[in-house]
Write a protein that holds these residues in place. Sequence first.
Motif, PDB file in Angstrom:
ATOM      1  N   TYR A 222       0.843  -1.207   0.000  1.00  0.00           N
ATOM      2  CA  TYR A 222       0.000   0.000   0.000  1.00  0.00           C
ATOM      3  C   TYR A 222       0.878   1.258   0.000  1.00  0.00           C
ATOM      4  CZ  TYR A 222      -3.720   3.224   1.519  1.00  0.00           C
ATOM      5  OH  TYR A 222      -4.608   4.266   1.611  1.00  0.00           O
ATOM      6  N   SER A 223       1.913   1.248   0.842  1.00  0.00           N
ATOM      7  CA  SER A 223       2.798   2.409   0.935  1.00  0.00           C
ATOM      8  C   SER A 223       3.591   2.608  -0.351  1.00  0.00           C
ATOM      9  CB  SER A 223       3.751   2.242   2.119  1.00  0.00           C
ATOM     10  OG  SER A 223       3.027   2.153   3.338  1.00  0.00           O
ATOM     11  N   LEU A 224       4.023   1.504  -0.978  1.00  0.00           N
ATOM     12  CA  LEU A 224       4.746   1.605  -2.245  1.00  0.00           C
ATOM     13  C   LEU A 224       3.864   2.217  -3.329  1.00  0.00           C
ATOM     14  CD1 LEU A 224       6.653  -1.810  -2.438  1.00  0.00           C
ATOM     15  CD2 LEU A 224       7.682   0.456  -2.219  1.00  0.00           C
ATOM     16  N   ILE A 225       2.617   1.762  -3.399  1.00  0.00           N
ATOM     17  CA  ILE A 225       1.686   2.305  -4.397  1.00  0.00           C
ATOM     18  C   ILE A 225       1.512   3.803  -4.183  1.00  0.00           C
ATOM     19  CG2 ILE A 225      -0.713   2.288  -5.177  1.00  0.00           C
ATOM     20  CD1 ILE A 225      -0.777  -0.711  -4.463  1.00  0.00           C
ATOM     21  N   LYS A 226       1.315   4.192  -2.944  1.00  0.00           N
ATOM     22  CA  LYS A 226       1.098   5.612  -2.635  1.00  0.00           C
ATOM     23  C   LYS A 226       2.316   6.449  -2.998  1.00  0.00           C
ATOM     24  CE  LYS A 226      -0.690   8.511   1.106  1.00  0.00           C
ATOM     25  NZ  LYS A 226      -1.159   8.513   2.519  1.00  0.00           N
ATOM     26  N   GLU A 227       3.497   5.917  -2.704  1.00  0.00           N
ATOM     27  CA  GLU A 227       4.734   6.643  -2.994  1.00  0.00           C
ATOM     28  C   GLU A 227       5.008   6.730  -4.490  1.00  0.00           C
ATOM     29  OE1 GLU A 227       9.510   5.691  -2.812  1.00  0.00           O
ATOM     30  OE2 GLU A 227       8.194   4.685  -1.377  1.00  0.00           O
ATOM     31  N   ILE A 228       4.854   5.620  -5.198  1.00  0.00           N
ATOM     32  CA  ILE A 228       5.283   5.553  -6.602  1.00  0.00           C
ATOM     33  C   ILE A 228       4.237   6.100  -7.561  1.00  0.00           C
ATOM     34  CG2 ILE A 228       5.893   3.954  -8.467  1.00  0.00           C
ATOM     35  CD1 ILE A 228       7.153   2.178  -6.219  1.00  0.00           C
ATOM     36  N   PHE A 229       2.979   5.716  -7.369  1.00  0.00           N
ATOM     37  CA  PHE A 229       1.935   6.132  -8.301  1.00  0.00           C
ATOM     38  C   PHE A 229       1.301   7.466  -7.907  1.00  0.00           C
ATOM     39  CE2 PHE A 229       2.201   1.574  -9.031  1.00  0.00           C
ATOM     40  CZ  PHE A 229       2.152   1.484 -10.409  1.00  0.00           C
ATOM     41  N   GLY A 230       1.405   7.832  -6.634  1.00  0.00           N
ATOM     42  CA  GLY A 230       0.792   9.066  -6.174  1.00  0.00           C
ATOM     43  C   GLY A 230      -0.692   8.881  -5.942  1.00  0.00           C
ATOM     44  N   GLY A 231      -1.284   9.764  -5.180  1.00  0.00           N
ATOM     45  CA  GLY A 231      -2.714   9.662  -4.904  1.00  0.00           C
ATOM     46  C   GLY A 231      -3.015   8.615  -3.847  1.00  0.00           C
ATOM     47  N   THR A 232      -4.291   8.416  -3.625  1.00  0.00           N
ATOM     48  CA  THR A 232      -4.743   7.440  -2.640  1.00  0.00           C
ATOM     49  C   THR A 232      -4.942   6.096  -3.313  1.00  0.00           C
ATOM     50  OG1 THR A 232      -5.881   9.170  -1.389  1.00  0.00           O
ATOM     51  CG2 THR A 232      -6.530   6.881  -0.947  1.00  0.00           C
ATOM     52  N   PRO A 233      -4.257   5.053  -2.834  1.00  0.00           N
ATOM     53  CA  PRO A 233      -4.435   3.735  -3.454  1.00  0.00           C
ATOM     54  C   PRO A 233      -5.901   3.320  -3.508  1.00  0.00           C
ATOM     55  CG  PRO A 233      -2.557   3.695  -1.985  1.00  0.00           C
ATOM     56  CD  PRO A 233      -3.229   5.040  -1.780  1.00  0.00           C
ATOM     57  N   GLY A 234      -6.327   2.863  -4.690  1.00  0.00           N
ATOM     58  CA  GLY A 234      -7.699   2.397  -4.860  1.00  0.00           C
ATOM     59  C   GLY A 234      -8.682   3.456  -5.291  1.00  0.00           C
ATOM     60  N   SER A 235      -8.211   4.678  -5.553  1.00  0.00           N
ATOM     61  CA  SER A 235      -9.144   5.715  -5.985  1.00  0.00           C
ATOM     62  C   SER A 235      -8.460   6.627  -7.006  1.00  0.00           C
ATOM     63  CB  SER A 235      -9.631   6.555  -4.794  1.00  0.00           C
ATOM     64  OG  SER A 235      -8.562   7.257  -4.199  1.00  0.00           O
ATOM     65  N   GLY A 236      -9.274   7.235  -7.861  1.00  0.00           N
ATOM     66  CA  GLY A 236      -8.768   8.198  -8.833  1.00  0.00           C
ATOM     67  C   GLY A 236      -7.801   7.616  -9.844  1.00  0.00           C
ATOM     68  N   GLY A 237      -7.901   6.321 -10.148  1.00  0.00           N
ATOM     69  CA  GLY A 237      -7.019   5.707 -11.117  1.00  0.00           C
ATOM     70  C   GLY A 237      -5.740   5.153 -10.525  1.00  0.00           C
ATOM     71  N   THR A 238      -5.496   5.396  -9.241  1.00  0.00           N
ATOM     72  CA  THR A 238      -4.319   4.826  -8.581  1.00  0.00           C
ATOM     73  C   THR A 238      -4.596   3.379  -8.204  1.00  0.00           C
ATOM     74  OG1 THR A 238      -3.721   6.980  -7.656  1.00  0.00           O
ATOM     75  CG2 THR A 238      -2.740   5.049  -6.617  1.00  0.00           C
ATOM     76  N   PRO A 239      -3.686   2.455  -8.524  1.00  0.00           N
ATOM     77  CA  PRO A 239      -3.942   1.051  -8.148  1.00  0.00           C
ATOM     78  C   PRO A 239      -4.205   0.913  -6.653  1.00  0.00           C
ATOM     79  CG  PRO A 239      -2.045   1.213  -9.605  1.00  0.00           C
ATOM     80  CD  PRO A 239      -2.407   2.611  -9.234  1.00  0.00           C
ATOM     81  N   GLY A 240      -5.043  -0.038  -6.312  1.00  0.00           N
ATOM     82  CA  GLY A 240      -5.351  -0.316  -4.918  1.00  0.00           C
ATOM     83  C   GLY A 240      -4.717  -1.631  -4.495  1.00  0.00           C
ATOM     84  N   THR A 241      -5.087  -2.094  -3.314  1.00  0.00           N
ATOM     85  CA  THR A 241      -4.602  -3.391  -2.830  1.00  0.00           C
ATOM     86  C   THR A 241      -5.795  -4.301  -2.609  1.00  0.00           C
ATOM     87  OG1 THR A 241      -4.675  -2.605  -0.525  1.00  0.00           O
ATOM     88  CG2 THR A 241      -2.580  -2.434  -1.687  1.00  0.00           C
TER      89      THR A 241
END
Length: 241
Positions: A222-241
């Motif tokens: 979750y933290s990697l997604i937030k850091e690398i892709f930006g935004g909140t994981p699982g919303s706005g096109g950012t991958p979730g877990t």
Amino acid sequence: GLLRCGANNLSPLRRRARVSAPLRSVSPHYVSFALDSPFIRDPTGISGLGPLPQDDTNSTRLDFQNPLLNKVMPLVSDGYIRIGGTYTDFVHYYVPGSNHTRCPYAPHKQRCPGNSIPCCLPMTVERWREALEFAHRNGLQIVFNLNVLHGRYDDYSAAIPNCCGAFNGTRPPWDSSEARALMTWTKENVEPKMWPAYFGLGNELSGYLSAEQWAGDLHTVYSLIKEIFGGTPGSGGTPGT
């Protein structure tokens, strides 16, 4: 007489069905698919061992460009393609410019599924992109399970874990460098509209990892997604877990 009686009994129900709201609804994502990791592994021998062994279903030869496949898949658009399964934790990502992939592992020291010996199924970024493009082209999204045994192979092999038992001890820390490398490459080289919908972690290792440690590793994802892709994981096109 029976037919006339049946028709008389059914007609009021038919009238009500035409004007009533649906009793139940089904998610547009309901028709989805599970695709075992070997289907997108690299069959060309990039690991230095020559072509990898073929399995009974010719899984290394899945052709994402197949015209019939691409004609059929849009009929079930809006669903997910989950890439994971038994071999999830033996897939290694060949990311250019990184040394996160170290293959092969010594087969005599490692415990792994027979068709992944020597515990390494190479997945090139070219093959990864092809899977993402295939899903997007056909109106589907990818759910990708990451390798949770990276950095734990020696311990895993020694443990000879029971598939379905509960483990309450502590295992070595997860090496998330491969997950970071794959996510970073995806962010830098793939259009956001084709990013995976979700990243999962590991496959059926409840006999090896405790729930607490697995949850901690998923928090790292979750933290990697937030850091690398930006935004909140699982919303706005950012991958979730």
